[in-house]
Design a protein around this motif. Structure first.
Motif, PDB file in Angstrom:
ATOM      1  N   VAL A  91     -10.153  12.713  -5.210  1.00  0.00           N
ATOM      2  CA  VAL A  91      -8.821  12.236  -5.597  1.00  0.00           C
ATOM      3  C   VAL A  91      -8.876  11.730  -7.037  1.00  0.00           C
ATOM      4  CG1 VAL A  91      -8.098  11.641  -3.251  1.00  0.00           C
ATOM      5  CG2 VAL A  91      -9.246   9.914  -4.663  1.00  0.00           C
ATOM      6  N   THR A  92      -7.711  11.652  -7.670  1.00  0.00           N
ATOM      7  CA  THR A  92      -7.598  11.193  -9.052  1.00  0.00           C
ATOM      8  C   THR A  92      -6.616  10.035  -9.118  1.00  0.00           C
ATOM      9  OG1 THR A  92      -7.985  13.444  -9.839  1.00  0.00           O
ATOM     10  CG2 THR A  92      -7.037  11.882 -11.422  1.00  0.00           C
ATOM     11  N   LEU A  93      -6.957   9.004  -9.894  1.00  0.00           N
ATOM     12  CA  LEU A  93      -6.081   7.841 -10.017  1.00  0.00           C
ATOM     13  C   LEU A  93      -4.851   8.161 -10.867  1.00  0.00           C
ATOM     14  CD1 LEU A  93      -8.376   4.715 -10.492  1.00  0.00           C
ATOM     15  CD2 LEU A  93      -7.230   5.535  -8.437  1.00  0.00           C
ATOM     16  N   GLN A  94      -3.706   7.767 -10.367  1.00  0.00           N
ATOM     17  CA  GLN A  94      -2.458   7.963 -11.098  1.00  0.00           C
ATOM     18  C   GLN A  94      -2.269   6.902 -12.181  1.00  0.00           C
ATOM     19  OE1 GLN A  94       1.156   8.709  -8.781  1.00  0.00           O
ATOM     20  NE2 GLN A  94       2.186   7.101  -9.932  1.00  0.00           N
ATOM     21  N   ILE A 141      -6.510  12.956   7.045  1.00  0.00           N
ATOM     22  CA  ILE A 141      -5.243  13.685   6.908  1.00  0.00           C
ATOM     23  C   ILE A 141      -4.413  13.179   5.729  1.00  0.00           C
ATOM     24  CG2 ILE A 141      -5.169  14.341   9.338  1.00  0.00           C
ATOM     25  CD1 ILE A 141      -3.109  12.116   9.773  1.00  0.00           C
ATOM     26  N   SER A 142      -4.762  12.004   5.198  1.00  0.00           N
ATOM     27  CA  SER A 142      -4.096  11.486   3.997  1.00  0.00           C
ATOM     28  C   SER A 142      -4.997  10.464   3.330  1.00  0.00           C
ATOM     29  CB  SER A 142      -2.762  10.832   4.364  1.00  0.00           C
ATOM     30  OG  SER A 142      -2.117  10.340   3.196  1.00  0.00           O
ATOM     31  N   PRO A 143      -5.240  10.591   2.018  1.00  0.00           N
ATOM     32  CA  PRO A 143      -4.712  11.599   1.101  1.00  0.00           C
ATOM     33  C   PRO A 143      -5.370  12.952   1.355  1.00  0.00           C
ATOM     34  CG  PRO A 143      -6.324  10.239  -0.030  1.00  0.00           C
ATOM     35  CD  PRO A 143      -6.154   9.646   1.337  1.00  0.00           C
ATOM     36  N   VAL A 144      -4.888  13.966   0.660  1.00  0.00           N
ATOM     37  CA  VAL A 144      -5.474  15.299   0.793  1.00  0.00           C
ATOM     38  C   VAL A 144      -6.382  15.572  -0.404  1.00  0.00           C
ATOM     39  CG1 VAL A 144      -3.480  16.136   2.106  1.00  0.00           C
ATOM     40  CG2 VAL A 144      -3.546  16.453  -0.371  1.00  0.00           C
ATOM     41  N   ASP A 145      -7.240  16.545  -0.251  1.00  0.00           N
ATOM     42  CA  ASP A 145      -8.167  16.886  -1.330  1.00  0.00           C
ATOM     43  C   ASP A 145      -7.405  17.251  -2.604  1.00  0.00           C
ATOM     44  OD1 ASP A 145     -10.738  17.295  -2.384  1.00  0.00           O
ATOM     45  OD2 ASP A 145     -10.620  19.453  -2.002  1.00  0.00           O
ATOM     46  N   LYS A 146      -7.876  16.735  -3.726  1.00  0.00           N
ATOM     47  CA  LYS A 146      -7.286  16.941  -5.064  1.00  0.00           C
ATOM     48  C   LYS A 146      -5.969  16.179  -5.237  1.00  0.00           C
ATOM     49  CE  LYS A 146     -10.519  19.940  -6.211  1.00  0.00           C
ATOM     50  NZ  LYS A 146     -11.321  19.933  -4.979  1.00  0.00           N
ATOM     51  N   ASP A 147      -5.700  15.214  -4.364  1.00  0.00           N
ATOM     52  CA  ASP A 147      -4.481  14.406  -4.461  1.00  0.00           C
ATOM     53  C   ASP A 147      -4.579  13.449  -5.640  1.00  0.00           C
ATOM     54  OD1 ASP A 147      -1.969  13.837  -3.546  1.00  0.00           O
ATOM     55  OD2 ASP A 147      -2.602  13.058  -1.600  1.00  0.00           O
ATOM     56  N   ILE A 173      -3.331   3.634   2.012  1.00  0.00           N
ATOM     57  CA  ILE A 173      -3.864   3.688   3.367  1.00  0.00           C
ATOM     58  C   ILE A 173      -4.471   5.074   3.549  1.00  0.00           C
ATOM     59  CG2 ILE A 173      -3.329   3.617   5.822  1.00  0.00           C
ATOM     60  CD1 ILE A 173      -2.980   0.926   4.612  1.00  0.00           C
ATOM     61  N   THR A 174      -5.778   5.121   3.774  1.00  0.00           N
ATOM     62  CA  THR A 174      -6.423   6.381   4.132  1.00  0.00           C
ATOM     63  C   THR A 174      -6.275   6.548   5.642  1.00  0.00           C
ATOM     64  OG1 THR A 174      -8.004   6.196   2.316  1.00  0.00           O
ATOM     65  CG2 THR A 174      -8.577   7.682   4.115  1.00  0.00           C
ATOM     66  N   MET A 175      -5.781   7.709   6.049  1.00  0.00           N
ATOM     67  CA  MET A 175      -5.509   7.948   7.467  1.00  0.00           C
ATOM     68  C   MET A 175      -6.229   9.192   7.941  1.00  0.00           C
ATOM     69  SD  MET A 175      -1.437   7.075   7.656  1.00  0.00           S
ATOM     70  CE  MET A 175      -1.007   8.097   6.242  1.00  0.00           C
ATOM     71  N   GLY A 176      -6.507   9.215   9.227  1.00  0.00           N
ATOM     72  CA  GLY A 176      -7.157  10.384   9.789  1.00  0.00           C
ATOM     73  C   GLY A 176      -7.009  10.441  11.295  1.00  0.00           C
ATOM     74  N   VAL A 177      -7.685  11.404  11.878  1.00  0.00           N
ATOM     75  CA  VAL A 177      -7.674  11.588  13.327  1.00  0.00           C
ATOM     76  C   VAL A 177      -9.115  11.705  13.813  1.00  0.00           C
ATOM     77  CG1 VAL A 177      -5.386  12.640  13.445  1.00  0.00           C
ATOM     78  CG2 VAL A 177      -7.389  14.086  13.026  1.00  0.00           C
ATOM     79  N   TYR A 178      -9.296  11.509  15.132  1.00  0.00           N
ATOM     80  CA  TYR A 178     -10.615  11.647  15.726  1.00  0.00           C
ATOM     81  C   TYR A 178     -10.453  12.181  17.154  1.00  0.00           C
ATOM     82  CZ  TYR A 178      -9.534   7.160  18.015  1.00  0.00           C
ATOM     83  OH  TYR A 178      -8.944   6.154  18.741  1.00  0.00           O
ATOM     84  N   PRO A 179     -11.469  12.882  17.662  1.00  0.00           N
ATOM     85  CA  PRO A 179     -11.368  13.422  19.014  1.00  0.00           C
ATOM     86  C   PRO A 179     -11.438  12.319  20.071  1.00  0.00           C
ATOM     87  CG  PRO A 179     -13.511  13.914  18.066  1.00  0.00           C
ATOM     88  CD  PRO A 179     -12.691  13.294  16.978  1.00  0.00           C
ATOM     89  N   PHE A 233       0.831  -1.191   0.000  1.00  0.00           N
ATOM     90  CA  PHE A 233       0.000   0.000   0.000  1.00  0.00           C
ATOM     91  C   PHE A 233       0.871   1.248   0.000  1.00  0.00           C
ATOM     92  CE2 PHE A 233      -2.139  -3.393   2.264  1.00  0.00           C
ATOM     93  CZ  PHE A 233      -3.309  -3.506   1.542  1.00  0.00           C
ATOM     94  N   ASP A 234       0.379   2.278  -0.661  1.00  0.00           N
ATOM     95  CA  ASP A 234       1.063   3.567  -0.683  1.00  0.00           C
ATOM     96  C   ASP A 234       0.334   4.534   0.234  1.00  0.00           C
ATOM     97  OD1 ASP A 234       3.195   3.395  -2.883  1.00  0.00           O
ATOM     98  OD2 ASP A 234       1.431   2.555  -3.865  1.00  0.00           O
ATOM     99  N   THR A 235       1.005   5.608   0.550  1.00  0.00           N
ATOM    100  CA  THR A 235       0.364   6.692   1.283  1.00  0.00           C
ATOM    101  C   THR A 235       0.475   7.961   0.447  1.00  0.00           C
ATOM    102  OG1 THR A 235       2.423   7.136   2.470  1.00  0.00           O
ATOM    103  CG2 THR A 235       0.803   5.724   3.572  1.00  0.00           C
ATOM    104  N   GLY A 236      -0.550   8.779   0.537  1.00  0.00           N
ATOM    105  CA  GLY A 236      -0.555  10.026  -0.220  1.00  0.00           C
ATOM    106  C   GLY A 236       0.066  11.156   0.576  1.00  0.00           C
ATOM    107  N   ASN A 237      -0.152  12.361   0.098  1.00  0.00           N
ATOM    108  CA  ASN A 237       0.286  13.530   0.847  1.00  0.00           C
ATOM    109  C   ASN A 237      -0.469  13.604   2.166  1.00  0.00           C
ATOM    110  OD1 ASN A 237       2.113  14.533  -1.163  1.00  0.00           O
ATOM    111  ND2 ASN A 237       0.322  15.104  -2.370  1.00  0.00           N
ATOM    112  N   LYS A 238       0.090  14.325   3.127  1.00  0.00           N
ATOM    113  CA  LYS A 238      -0.465  14.307   4.476  1.00  0.00           C
ATOM    114  C   LYS A 238      -0.635  15.726   5.009  1.00  0.00           C
ATOM    115  CE  LYS A 238       0.232  11.467   8.593  1.00  0.00           C
ATOM    116  NZ  LYS A 238       1.139  10.500   9.257  1.00  0.00           N
ATOM    117  N   LEU A 239      -1.804  15.977   5.599  1.00  0.00           N
ATOM    118  CA  LEU A 239      -2.063  17.263   6.219  1.00  0.00           C
ATOM    119  C   LEU A 239      -1.403  17.345   7.584  1.00  0.00           C
ATOM    120  CD1 LEU A 239      -5.902  17.736   5.598  1.00  0.00           C
ATOM    121  CD2 LEU A 239      -4.042  18.929   4.423  1.00  0.00           C
TER     122      LEU A 239
END
Length: 203
Positions: free
Chosen positions: A193-196, A77-83, A90-96, A59-65
């Motif tokens: 997001v757009t496929l590479q 937080i990853s990928p970012v919008d328009k990535d 791996i789609t990653m994020g945070v939660y409270p 798996f790859d990871t995209g850009n990260k906020l």
């Protein structure tokens, strides 16, 4: 042990035994015994060292906020919008801290259907304020996707998990109409997001 290895070992044993039992022609005994010994060595070596190479998905990871703390909402937080993304990420994020609902990622490609994403645990993996989920794309290079993050109760989570299991069993990922998505799956964030690469047939 495979059938081929088993046959090789048995043939080797038979030839070695024949060489021990057959007493009339010493030259023939040596030749047959040598062949039997070679078959045994080959069979043993093959069984001990040649194993199927397991398929390992990467798996790859995209850009990260950058994360703003304290976290006050579920966010990607990853990928970012328009990535631009690869076929498996791996789609990653945070939660409270007080967030207890399950988190799911849905993909919406050009066919306007929704495809819940999961790994072996189905719901996104959550730990210490961070979440992630395996995300697989199956479209053409340049195709745009909405990547949608939703939170769910146990009913919606079960629906998504059961849906994925049915698709896997049938090997037919037909997607969900928006009307099929449970009302208790609440959209939290949507990015584009757009496929590479061409990702058709990669899963």
């Amino acid at each position: 042990m495979t059938n081929e290895v088993l046959i090789t070992v048995v043939a080797g044993l038979v030839l070695v035994l024949f060489a021990f039992i057959y007493q009339k022609n010493r030259g023939l005994r040596i030749i047959v015994g040598s062949i039997g010994a070679l078959l045994l060595i080959h069979g043993g070596y093959t069984y001990g060292t040649v194993q199927p190479i397991p398929y390992m998905e990467t798996f790859d990871t995209g850009n990260k906020l950058m994360v703003q703390y304290p976290v006050d909402r579920v966010q990607v937080i990853s990928p970012v919008d328009k990535d631009t993304v690869k076929c498996r990420i791996i789609t990653m994020g945070v939660y409270p801290e007080n967030h207890t609902n399950d988190i799911w990622v849905l993909l919406k490609p050009a066919d306007d259907k929704y495809y819940p994403q999961s790994d072996f645990t189905n719901t996104s993996y959550k730990l210490n304020g961070e979440w992630q989920v395996v995300t697989r794309f199956g479209g053409d290079a340049g195709e745009k996707y909405d990547l949608i993050v939703v939170e769910t109760d146990s009913i919606a989570s079960k629906f998504f998990g059961d849906t994925i299991s049915k698709w896997k069993e049938a090997d037919d990922y037909v997607g969900l109409q928006v009307s099929e998505i449970p009302e208790t799956a609440v959209e939290l964030e949507r990015i584009s997001v757009t496929l590479q690469d061409n990702c058709r047939g990669t899963h």
